[in-house]
Design a protein around this motif. Structure first.
Motif, PDB file in Angstrom:
ATOM      1  N   TYR A  64       7.009  -1.534  14.351  1.00 53.18           N
ATOM      2  CA  TYR A  64       6.842  -0.597  13.079  1.00 53.18           C
ATOM      3  C   TYR A  64       7.361   0.662  13.120  1.00 53.18           C
ATOM      4  O   TYR A  64       7.220   1.214  14.285  1.00 53.18           O
ATOM      5  CB  TYR A  64       5.206  -0.643  12.880  1.00 53.18           C
ATOM      6  N   ASP A  71       2.853   5.518   5.667  1.00 57.29           N
ATOM      7  CA  ASP A  71       1.370   5.017   5.886  1.00 57.29           C
ATOM      8  C   ASP A  71       0.865   4.258   4.767  1.00 57.29           C
ATOM      9  O   ASP A  71      -0.109   3.335   4.889  1.00 57.29           O
ATOM     10  CB  ASP A  71       0.485   6.076   6.382  1.00 57.29           C
ATOM     11  N   ARG A  74       0.851   0.072   4.866  1.00 57.46           N
ATOM     12  CA  ARG A  74       0.137  -0.268   5.851  1.00 57.46           C
ATOM     13  C   ARG A  74      -1.004  -0.833   5.177  1.00 57.46           C
ATOM     14  O   ARG A  74      -1.810  -0.359   4.472  1.00 57.46           O
ATOM     15  CB  ARG A  74      -0.142   0.569   6.925  1.00 57.46           C
ATOM     16  N   TYR A  90      -0.318  -3.037  12.783  1.00 59.02           N
ATOM     17  CA  TYR A  90       0.355  -2.572  11.621  1.00 59.02           C
ATOM     18  C   TYR A  90      -0.506  -2.133  10.523  1.00 59.02           C
ATOM     19  O   TYR A  90      -0.009  -1.698   9.586  1.00 59.02           O
ATOM     20  CB  TYR A  90       1.247  -3.840  11.266  1.00 59.02           C
ATOM     21  N   ASP A  97       1.645   2.132  15.941  1.00 65.20           N
ATOM     22  CA  ASP A  97       1.680   0.562  16.096  1.00 65.20           C
ATOM     23  C   ASP A  97       1.849   0.656  17.723  1.00 65.20           C
ATOM     24  O   ASP A  97       2.668   1.072  18.339  1.00 65.20           O
ATOM     25  CB  ASP A  97       3.183   0.007  15.603  1.00 65.20           C
TER      26      ASP A  97
END
Length: 139
Positions: A64, A71, A74, A90, A97
């Protein structure tokens, strides 16, 4: 004793990286040798240890990439799909990560499952009832 296991994650070089060393073009035995040298340099207690075995796996695309603003991509541990949860480094959690991120994600995922316990129990009871009705109809 029987020794210790060491695991290292080496990422592809990024623009502006300090070392500039591209490990991904090196043969696996050179990566293991260089890593062993670095461990001995950084950890004095390891200087007399002996490397008995190594394994190097190169999968550059499996990492990642940490960059500001990513973010938001995610996924949360609780998905929009009923009874479907995610755990992994992840997912949305406070670490990069990493193994620590994966561990935290697993804990967060378990928490989401516990929060949904009543809904999951109700869905299981409904599925059981539907299955029983289906068996009666097929009899």
């Amino acid at each position: 004793g029987e020794g210790s296991l060491m695991q290292c994650v080496i990422t592809p070089p990024q623009k502006g990286a300090v070392s500039g060393r591209n490990y991904f073009v090196l043969p696996k035995d050179e990566i293991a040798k260089y890593t062993d040298e670095q461990v001995r340099k950084l950890f004095p207690s390891a200087r007399k240890s002996k490397l008995l075995w190594s394994s190097v796996v190169k999968i550059a695309q499996s990492l990642y990439r940490e960059e500001p603003g990513l973010d938001v991509y995610r996924p949360d541990q609780k998905t929009p799909i009923d009874n479907f949860f995610l755990a992994g480094s992840y997912t949305k959690q406070d670490y990069i990560d990493s193994m620590e991120g994966a561990t935290l994600s697993g804990r967060l995922c378990a928490g989401k499952i516990v929060e949904e316990a009543d809904n999951l129990a109700a869905a299981a009871a409904k599925a059981k009832q539907n299955n029983a009705q289906s068996q009666v109809a097929n009899a």
